[in-house]
Design a protein around this motif. Structure first.
Motif, PDB file in Angstrom:
ATOM      1  N   LEU A  33     -14.422 -11.266 -13.425  1.00 47.20           N
ATOM      2  CA  LEU A  33     -13.353 -10.275 -13.630  1.00 47.20           C
ATOM      3  C   LEU A  33     -12.720 -10.428 -15.016  1.00 47.20           C
ATOM      4  CD1 LEU A  33     -11.565 -10.098 -10.145  1.00 47.20           C
ATOM      5  CD2 LEU A  33     -13.325  -8.589 -11.082  1.00 47.20           C
ATOM      6  N   ASP A  78      -9.856  -0.709  -8.367  1.00 51.18           N
ATOM      7  CA  ASP A  78      -8.650   0.071  -8.072  1.00 51.18           C
ATOM      8  C   ASP A  78      -7.633  -0.097  -9.206  1.00 51.18           C
ATOM      9  OD1 ASP A  78      -6.614   1.440  -6.795  1.00 51.18           O
ATOM     10  OD2 ASP A  78      -6.074  -0.218  -5.479  1.00 51.18           O
ATOM     11  N   LEU A  79      -7.482  -1.337  -9.657  1.00 50.43           N
ATOM     12  CA  LEU A  79      -6.509  -1.653 -10.713  1.00 50.43           C
ATOM     13  C   LEU A  79      -6.838  -0.903 -12.025  1.00 50.43           C
ATOM     14  CD1 LEU A  79      -5.163  -5.216 -11.040  1.00 50.43           C
ATOM     15  CD2 LEU A  79      -5.677  -3.987 -13.097  1.00 50.43           C
ATOM     16  N   THR A  90       4.752   8.664 -10.544  1.00 55.68           N
ATOM     17  CA  THR A  90       4.067   8.772 -11.846  1.00 55.68           C
ATOM     18  C   THR A  90       3.771  10.224 -12.181  1.00 55.68           C
ATOM     19  OG1 THR A  90       2.965   6.686 -11.326  1.00 55.68           O
ATOM     20  CG2 THR A  90       2.116   7.892 -13.205  1.00 55.68           C
ATOM     21  N   SER A 117      -8.359   0.078  -0.902  1.00 51.39           N
ATOM     22  CA  SER A 117      -7.932  -1.295  -1.199  1.00 51.39           C
ATOM     23  C   SER A 117      -7.281  -1.943   0.019  1.00 51.39           C
ATOM     24  CB  SER A 117      -6.932  -1.289  -2.364  1.00 51.39           C
ATOM     25  OG  SER A 117      -7.558  -1.770  -3.520  1.00 51.39           O
ATOM     26  N   VAL A 132      -0.806  -4.916  -7.175  1.00 54.17           N
ATOM     27  CA  VAL A 132      -2.189  -5.101  -6.699  1.00 54.17           C
ATOM     28  C   VAL A 132      -2.642  -6.535  -6.968  1.00 54.17           C
ATOM     29  CG1 VAL A 132      -4.600  -4.423  -7.079  1.00 54.17           C
ATOM     30  CG2 VAL A 132      -2.852  -2.669  -6.924  1.00 54.17           C
ATOM     31  N   THR A 191      -6.723   9.004  -6.592  1.00 51.45           N
ATOM     32  CA  THR A 191      -5.964   7.758  -6.741  1.00 51.45           C
ATOM     33  C   THR A 191      -5.553   7.253  -5.358  1.00 51.45           C
ATOM     34  OG1 THR A 191      -5.123   8.602  -8.836  1.00 51.45           O
ATOM     35  CG2 THR A 191      -3.971   6.703  -7.914  1.00 51.45           C
ATOM     36  N   PHE A 222       0.842  -1.204   0.000  1.00 49.34           N
ATOM     37  CA  PHE A 222       0.000   0.000   0.000  1.00 49.34           C
ATOM     38  C   PHE A 222       0.880   1.259   0.000  1.00 49.34           C
ATOM     39  CE2 PHE A 222      -1.619   3.079   3.267  1.00 49.34           C
ATOM     40  CZ  PHE A 222      -2.508   3.763   2.451  1.00 49.34           C
ATOM     41  N   LYS A 256       2.487  -1.128 -10.880  1.00 49.14           N
ATOM     42  CA  LYS A 256       1.542  -0.963  -9.770  1.00 49.14           C
ATOM     43  C   LYS A 256       0.408  -1.986  -9.869  1.00 49.14           C
ATOM     44  CE  LYS A 256       0.133   3.264  -8.755  1.00 49.14           C
ATOM     45  NZ  LYS A 256      -0.408   4.593  -9.109  1.00 49.14           N
ATOM     46  N   LEU A 289     -11.962  -8.782  -3.920  1.00 45.25           N
ATOM     47  CA  LEU A 289     -11.320  -9.001  -5.228  1.00 45.25           C
ATOM     48  C   LEU A 289     -11.911  -8.059  -6.274  1.00 45.25           C
ATOM     49  CD1 LEU A 289     -10.999 -12.900  -5.342  1.00 45.25           C
ATOM     50  CD2 LEU A 289      -9.142 -11.239  -5.298  1.00 45.25           C
ATOM     51  N   ALA A 344       2.486   2.231 -14.282  1.00 47.92           N
ATOM     52  CA  ALA A 344       1.106   1.788 -14.028  1.00 47.92           C
ATOM     53  C   ALA A 344       1.023   0.261 -14.063  1.00 47.92           C
ATOM     54  CB  ALA A 344       0.162   2.391 -15.063  1.00 47.92           C
ATOM     55  N   ILE A 377      -6.567   3.726  -3.500  1.00 48.82           N
ATOM     56  CA  ILE A 377      -5.536   2.788  -3.024  1.00 48.82           C
ATOM     57  C   ILE A 377      -5.744   2.525  -1.520  1.00 48.82           C
ATOM     58  CG2 ILE A 377      -3.046   2.512  -2.587  1.00 48.82           C
ATOM     59  CD1 ILE A 377      -2.559   4.067  -5.211  1.00 48.82           C
ATOM     60  N   THR A 390      -7.916 -14.847 -21.049  1.00 48.30           N
ATOM     61  CA  THR A 390      -8.378 -13.451 -21.049  1.00 48.30           C
ATOM     62  C   THR A 390      -7.324 -12.527 -21.630  1.00 48.30           C
ATOM     63  OG1 THR A 390      -9.543 -13.952 -19.010  1.00 48.30           O
ATOM     64  CG2 THR A 390      -9.332 -11.636 -19.571  1.00 48.30           C
ATOM     65  N   PHE A 412      -5.878   6.803 -14.515  1.00 54.84           N
ATOM     66  CA  PHE A 412      -5.306   8.062 -14.030  1.00 54.84           C
ATOM     67  C   PHE A 412      -4.188   8.590 -14.942  1.00 54.84           C
ATOM     68  CE2 PHE A 412      -2.103  10.090 -11.122  1.00 54.84           C
ATOM     69  CZ  PHE A 412      -2.705  11.341 -11.123  1.00 54.84           C
ATOM     70  N   PRO A 413      -3.112   7.819 -15.209  1.00 54.59           N
ATOM     71  CA  PRO A 413      -2.085   8.377 -16.100  1.00 54.59           C
ATOM     72  C   PRO A 413      -2.583   8.586 -17.532  1.00 54.59           C
ATOM     73  CG  PRO A 413      -1.561   6.089 -15.566  1.00 54.59           C
ATOM     74  CD  PRO A 413      -2.731   6.490 -14.706  1.00 54.59           C
ATOM     75  N   PHE A 471      -2.604  -7.913  -3.305  1.00 54.83           N
ATOM     76  CA  PHE A 471      -3.960  -7.638  -2.824  1.00 54.83           C
ATOM     77  C   PHE A 471      -4.938  -8.712  -3.306  1.00 54.83           C
ATOM     78  CE2 PHE A 471      -3.564  -2.706  -2.223  1.00 54.83           C
ATOM     79  CZ  PHE A 471      -2.549  -2.932  -1.318  1.00 54.83           C
ATOM     80  N   MET A 472      -4.736  -9.172  -4.553  1.00 54.06           N
ATOM     81  CA  MET A 472      -5.675 -10.166  -5.104  1.00 54.06           C
ATOM     82  C   MET A 472      -5.130 -11.591  -4.956  1.00 54.06           C
ATOM     83  SD  MET A 472      -6.782  -7.965  -8.471  1.00 54.06           S
ATOM     84  CE  MET A 472      -8.425  -8.577  -8.826  1.00 54.06           C
ATOM     85  N   HIS A 498     -10.579  -4.537  -5.596  1.00 55.01           N
ATOM     86  CA  HIS A 498      -9.195  -4.374  -6.062  1.00 55.01           C
ATOM     87  C   HIS A 498      -9.150  -4.207  -7.583  1.00 55.01           C
ATOM     88  CE1 HIS A 498      -7.919  -5.209  -2.108  1.00 55.01           C
ATOM     89  NE2 HIS A 498      -8.171  -6.480  -2.144  1.00 55.01           N
ATOM     90  N   PHE A 499     -10.043  -4.893  -8.272  1.00 54.64           N
ATOM     91  CA  PHE A 499     -10.088  -4.753  -9.721  1.00 54.64           C
ATOM     92  C   PHE A 499     -10.458  -3.313 -10.105  1.00 54.64           C
ATOM     93  CE2 PHE A 499     -12.437  -4.705 -13.717  1.00 54.64           C
ATOM     94  CZ  PHE A 499     -11.483  -5.232 -14.584  1.00 54.64           C
ATOM     95  N   VAL A 502     -12.266  -7.485 -17.736  1.00 57.91           N
ATOM     96  CA  VAL A 502     -11.026  -7.104 -18.427  1.00 57.91           C
ATOM     97  C   VAL A 502     -11.348  -6.837 -19.898  1.00 57.91           C
ATOM     98  CG1 VAL A 502      -8.781  -7.974 -19.236  1.00 57.91           C
ATOM     99  CG2 VAL A 502      -9.455  -8.334 -16.870  1.00 57.91           C
ATOM    100  N   ILE A 516      -5.802   2.640 -11.726  1.00 57.35           N
ATOM    101  CA  ILE A 516      -4.336   2.802 -11.806  1.00 57.35           C
ATOM    102  C   ILE A 516      -3.922   3.089 -13.257  1.00 57.35           C
ATOM    103  CG2 ILE A 516      -2.204   1.400 -11.733  1.00 57.35           C
ATOM    104  CD1 ILE A 516      -3.164   0.331  -9.026  1.00 57.35           C
ATOM    105  N   PHE A 517      -4.658   2.529 -14.227  1.00 63.22           N
ATOM    106  CA  PHE A 517      -4.365   2.826 -15.635  1.00 63.22           C
ATOM    107  C   PHE A 517      -5.093   4.088 -16.118  1.00 63.22           C
ATOM    108  CE2 PHE A 517      -3.076  -1.641 -15.615  1.00 63.22           C
ATOM    109  CZ  PHE A 517      -1.870  -1.533 -16.279  1.00 63.22           C
TER     110      PHE A 517
END
Lengths: 101, 250
Positions: free
Chosen positions: B26, B237-238, A31, B78, A59, B71, A21, A55, B231, A52, B75, A80, B244-245, A63-64, B234-235, B30, B241-242
């Motif tokens: 999940l 959140d994940l 970033t 999470s 996670v 962000t 975290f 990171k 879970l 990214a 996090i 997938t 944001f930038p 986390f998962m 967290h997804f 994706v 993470i993409f």
């Protein structure tokens, strides 16, 4: 393994998650900071996506719990991400038309 | 009849039902977000290299400190969801409630900040003029023959309202989805993400409130439910993470 050993192991895992975290927060700041430096458009994009992705891997792994997950889940994720990659590269393929290759 | 494998794993897959179910879900998620990221790439790569529809740098329109804050909030949520689940594994329902409550609060803060950002965009306008220029700012009034706009201040210079005749205007638009392809994909991606945050919060709120009844009779199954909800969280959140930038920084 005894319950006590299991619990000690579990507590260690939770402690690792807390450090992850902190790392995620630090990488968020990094970033933003590197995006302010003009490295050229392509390099800026590549660097931001690299951080990214790193990171996201943290996670997913901690986390998962993917670092200790069953084979069935990896089989699902493999299929997938194969399709995900096709989706991305089909789009990028249009670049060849765009720049008249 | 009892449903098998709600707590103990199946021998062939090594997974209990909900764990297998959430990962299949999940995987479909994706592909859903993948399709939209693919759309983003397509729009960006084929955007004109000059003119009003040129792809902007996200920071030209979006607020980086606000995005960074959100962000960090996601996090933080999470880690609180993990600590909540860990509390249940260690048989402490009270601690779980605190951590899950904090997760829900983080979700609310995230959505509140997002709503503020959306509101700002819907109150900021661009007037597209003949000749290909765009003047952005706050729209004061719009009449049949003209529009009045306070252009965005440059530096310390304070702008005065400016009149634009209808004959020189091509279109007037707020910074909503129809403003440009950038805003179209920005609202689509962040909107879909926000719907996921809301969905996750509803499940988390159920587990924090009435769902805890299961703890008294089937603690292991309840713990598994929280893990699965985590879970999904967290997804979410994940994905951010993409996002944001990609949207704010590049």
């Amino acid at each position: 393994m005894s319950d006590t050993t299991d619990l000690t192991h579990f507590k260690k895992h939770v402690n690792v998650c807390v450090w992850i975290f902190v790392a995620l927060l630090v990488f968020t700041v990094i970033t933003v900071a590197v995006a302010q430096i003009d490295l050229g458009k392509t390099r800026n994009i590549a660097l931001a996506l690299f951080i990214a992705t790193f990171k996201a891997l943290l996670v997913a792994a901690y986390f998962m719990h993917l670092n200790a997950e069953k084979k069935t889940i990896f089989m699902i994720l493999f299929v997938t991400f194969a399709f995900f990659a096709v989706l991305m590269f089909l789009t990028l393929g249009t670049l060849s038309d765009h720049i008249k290759l | 009849m009892d449903i098998p494998y709600t707590v103990s794993p199946r021998l062939d897959t090594g997974l209990w039902n909900a764990k297998l179910g959430i990962w299949l879900f999940l995987a479909s998620e994706v592909m859903l977000f993948g399709a939209l990221f693919s759309t983003y790439i397509l729009l960006r790569v084929h955007a004109p290299e000059s003119g009003v529809l040129m792809w902007p740098k996200g920071s030209d329109y979006l607020n980086i400190p606000i995005g960074t804050f959100n962000t960090a909030v996601l996090i933080t949520s999470s880690i609180t969801v993990i600590l909540g689940w860990a509390s249940l594994v260690m048989k402490n329902l009270t601690k779980f409630r605190w951590y899950m409550g904090a997760t829900i609060l983080c979700g609310l803060i995230f959505l509140g900040v997002k709503a503020y950002e959306y509101n700002e965009k819907f109150h900021h306008y661009g007037i597209f003029l003949k000749g290909g220029t765009v003047v952005t700012g706050h729209l004061v009034s719009e009449a049949e023959d003209h529009a009045m706009l306070i252009p965005d201040a440059k530096g310390d210079h304070h702008s005065e309202p400016k009149r634009f005749e209808r004959s020189e205007i091509v279109r007037i638009s707020c910074f909503g989805p129809k403003y440009s392809p950038f805003f179209a994909i920005y609202f689509t991606l962040t909107g879909l993400h926000a719907i996921h945050v809301i969905g996750g919060m509803i499940v988390n709120a159920y587990l924090w409130g009435p769902g805890t009844r299961m703890w008294a009779t089937q603690p292991a199954r309840f713990t598994n439910r929280v893990e699965v909800a985590g879970l999904f969280w967290h997804f979410v959140d994940l994905v951010w993470i993409f996002l944001f930038p990609v949207l704010y920084l590049l």
